[in-house]
Design an enzyme around this catalytic site. Structure first.
Site, PDB file in Angstrom:
ATOM      1  N   GLN A  69       0.814  -1.209   0.000  1.00 12.67           N
ATOM      2  CA  GLN A  69       0.000   0.000   0.000  1.00 12.67           C
ATOM      3  C   GLN A  69       0.856   1.272   0.000  1.00 12.67           C
ATOM      4  O   GLN A  69       2.052   1.238   0.296  1.00 12.67           O
ATOM      5  CB  GLN A  69      -0.915   0.013   1.219  1.00 12.67           C
ATOM      6  N   HIS A  70       0.193   2.369  -0.358  1.00 16.62           N
ATOM      7  CA  HIS A  70       0.676   3.742  -0.169  1.00 16.62           C
ATOM      8  C   HIS A  70       1.714   4.245  -1.171  1.00 16.62           C
ATOM      9  O   HIS A  70       1.849   5.449  -1.332  1.00 16.62           O
ATOM     10  CB  HIS A  70       1.291   3.931   1.226  1.00 16.62           C
ATOM     11  N   ASP A 223      -2.253  -4.943  -0.023  1.00 21.56           N
ATOM     12  CA  ASP A 223      -1.821  -6.216   0.547  1.00 21.56           C
ATOM     13  C   ASP A 223      -2.594  -6.589   1.808  1.00 21.56           C
ATOM     14  O   ASP A 223      -2.963  -7.755   1.992  1.00 21.56           O
ATOM     15  CB  ASP A 223      -0.315  -6.216   0.807  1.00 21.56           C
TER      16      ASP A 223
END
Length: 459
Positions: A69-70, A223
Site C-alpha cells: 500500500q501507499h 496487501d
C-alpha cells in the site's frame, strides 16, 4: 478445472499463485525478487511480475494483483514514470505529513475527512514532499497510481488501457473519503499544488480489463485487504501480520474515524471496512535479535522460551528504523534493564516480548476503535512461524490466538477476488489452521513495556 491467478507484489518480492477457482487449492506458483530500498523504479515491479507469472498467466482465466500500500507512482502526460516510486516505508515525508494535517485543521479533522491521520507512509504526504523538494517532477506529474494500480495497468497492456484502483487501496492514499467512498481531488491538489488525474474507482467484483492473452483482470487491492480476503476475515476477527511491517486489522461494517489518529480507517476489498494499525518494525526485530545472538531460528526460539516471563527485567522498545505507530519517525530501538545477570536467553525473550507488546498496542487500538471485541486473533506472516512468537502471543495479547497454516494469503486473496470477478460470486475457500491457543495474560510484561514506551514519548 477453472484456474485463476493471484499476485502479491510486496516490498521484497512478487509472488504468483495459480489456484483452482472451485477449491482454492494452489496448483502452481512463481516468484521474483524486488530491489531493496525505500524508492524503486516501478518498471522493476513490472519485470518481476512478468517473471513470476511466466507460464502461469496464460493458463489463468482471471487475474488480480494485491500490492504494497501507499507507494507513490507518478506518471507524466505520456504515461511515463516521472521518478522512482516512494514506498510506504520511506519516512522522508514525515514533516509534510504534519504540515498537511495542520492545513486540514488538525488530527481530528483529518481523521473525520479521510478516516486516518496522515503519517509519512500515506501517498498524499509523498506528493507534498515532491512538490516541496522536486518541483520540476511535481509539475510533470499528470496522474498518480498506487503500486498495484501500475501493475494492473501493465497487465492490461498499458497504452490506452484505463487506470483503475479499488476502494481498499484508495483508502490508503489520504485523498479518499472512507465515509463517502469517493476521491477527494481537492486534497490531492492541496498536496501536489495542481490538479492530478486519479484512477477510476472500481467495485470489488468488477472486471476492469482483459490481458492480451484474454484473461479477465479484477480490480486488485492492497496487501492488507488481500490478506483479509484470503483469510476470509469476518467481524470479530483480528488479523495480526508479522511481516516486514506489523499490522493489526479487523473487518468492520462501517467506516472508522479514530480522533487520536492511531487507527487508520481503511476500506476493505469487499465493500466493508478494514481499520488497521501498522508498525514499521516487525519480523526484522526478530531477525536483529537472532543476528545479535549469532544463532539460527530454531536456537533463537529455544533461547526465548527458556527465559522467564519478563526476561529478567530486560525490555526492548523495537522502534529500530523509526516507527509509524506510535508516530516516531526519528526513533531508534532501545534496550532497558540490562544488568550483569542478563543472559542470552533474556535477550531472546525480550526481543520476542518487545515485538509482541508493540503489536499488542496495535490490537487494542483496533478493537477499541471498532467497538467489537476480538473473538479470536489470527497470526500470519513470516514472523508468525517462530515457535516463540506463537507460544508467547496469547499471553501478551490476552486472548486466544490461532495460527493459520503457512500460506501466501495476500496472493490467495487476490486469486479469490479474480474468481469473484470471473464468476460474479465470492468463493468460500477453507482456511486450515491450528487450534486456538490460550495462556494467562502476562500483565507484568505488558506494563513494563508500556512504562518504557510512555517514558520515551518525548525523545
Amino acid at each position: 478445472m477453472t484456474l485463476v491467478l493471484g499476485v502479491d507484489s510486496s516490498t521484497q518480492s512478487c509472488k504468483a499463485l495459480l489456484v483452482d477457482a472451485d477449491t482454492g487449492r494452489v496448483v502452481d506458483e512463481g516468484r521474483a525478487s524486488h530491489p531493496d530500498g525505500t524508492e524503486v523504479d516501478p518498471e522493476a515491479w513490472a519485470t518481476a511480475l512478468d517473471t513470476a507469472t511466466a507460464g502461469l498467466l496464460d493458463r489463468a482465466e482471471a487475474v488480480a494483483v494485491a500490492g504494497q500500500q501507499h507507494g507513490m507512482v507518478a506518471l507524466d502526460a505520456a504515461g511515463d514514470v516521472v521518478r522512482p516510486a516512494l514506498l510506504w516505508n520511506d519516512t522522508r515525508s514525515a514533516r509534510a505529513a504534519d504540515t498537511l494535517v495542520d492545513e486540514l485543521g488538525g488530527v481530528r479533522a483529518c481523521a473525520e475527512l479521510t478516516g486516518s491521520r496522515y503519517v509519512a507512509s500515506f501517498t498524499v504526504t509523498k506528493l507534498r514532499w515532491m512538490r516541496d523538494h522536486e518541483p520540476d517532477n511535481a509539475a510533470r506529474t499528470a496522474s498518480v497510481l498506487l503500486p498495484h494500480d501500475f501493475l494492473t495497468w501493465h497487465l492490461a497492456g498499458r497504452g490506452s488501457a484505463p487506470l483503475t484502483t479499488d476502494h481498499g487501496e484508495a483508502s490508503g492514499t489520504g485523498y479518499y473519503s472512507t465515509r463517502d467512498r469517493r476521491w477527494l481531488p481537492d486534497v490531492a491538489r492541496l498536496a501536489l499544488g495542481h490538479d492530478v488525474a486519479l484512477p477510476r474507482l472500481a467495485g470489488p467484483d468488477e472486471r476492469v480489463g482483459v490481458t492480451p492473452g484474454g484473461a479477465v483482470i479484477a480490480p486488485g487491492t492492497g496487501d492488507n485487504q488481500g490478506a483479509a480476503l484470503g483469510l476470509g476475515l469476518d467481524v470479530g476477527d483480528v488479523c495480526v501480520s508479522v511481516g516486514t511491517s506489523g499490522v493489526a486489522s479487523a473487518v468492520a461494517p462501517t467506516s472508522v474515524h479514530d480522533p487520536t489518529g492511531v487507527v487508520a480507517g481503511f476500506a476493505d476489498a469487499t465493500g466493508r471496512h478494514l481499520p488497521l494499525v501498522a508498525t514499521l518494525n516487525a519480523a526484522r526485530v526478530l531477525d536483529l535479535g537472532r543476528r545479535l545472538l549469532g544463532v539460527g531460528w530454531e536456537e533463537f526460539d529455544r533461547l526465548a522460551l527458556a527465559a522467564p516471563p519478563g526476561a529478567g527485567g530486560l525490555v526492548l522498545q523495537p522502534y529500530l528504523d523509526g516507527e509509524r505507530t506510535p508516530n516516531r519517525p526519528d526513533a531508534t530501538g532501545l534496550l532497558h534493564g540490562l544488568t550483569t545477570a542478563t543472559s542470552r536467553e533474556d535477550l531472546a525473550r525480550a526481543t520476542v516480548e518487545g515485538l509482541l507488546c508493540s503489536l499488542g498496542d496495535a490490537v487494542r487500538a483496533v478493537v477499541d476503535a471498532t467497538g467489537v471485541p476480538a473473538r479470536r486473533i489470527l497470526l500470519i506472516g513470516g514472523g508468525a512461524r517462530s515457535a516463540a512468537v506463537q507460544a508467547l502471543a496469547p499471553a501478551v495479547f490476552g486472548t486466544d490466538v490461532t495460527v493459520p497454516a503457512p500460506a501466501e494469503y495476500v496472493a490467495l486473496g487476490a486469486a479469490r477476488q479474480a474468481a469473484w470477478a470471473l464468476r460474479g460470486e465470492l468463493p468460500a475457500w477453507e482456511v486450515p489452521g491450528s487450534e486456538p491457543v490460550s495462556a494467562p495474560h502476562d500483565t507484568a510484561t505488558v506494563r513494563a513495556y508500556a512504562r518504557l514506551r510512555d517514558a520515551t514519548a518525548d525523545w
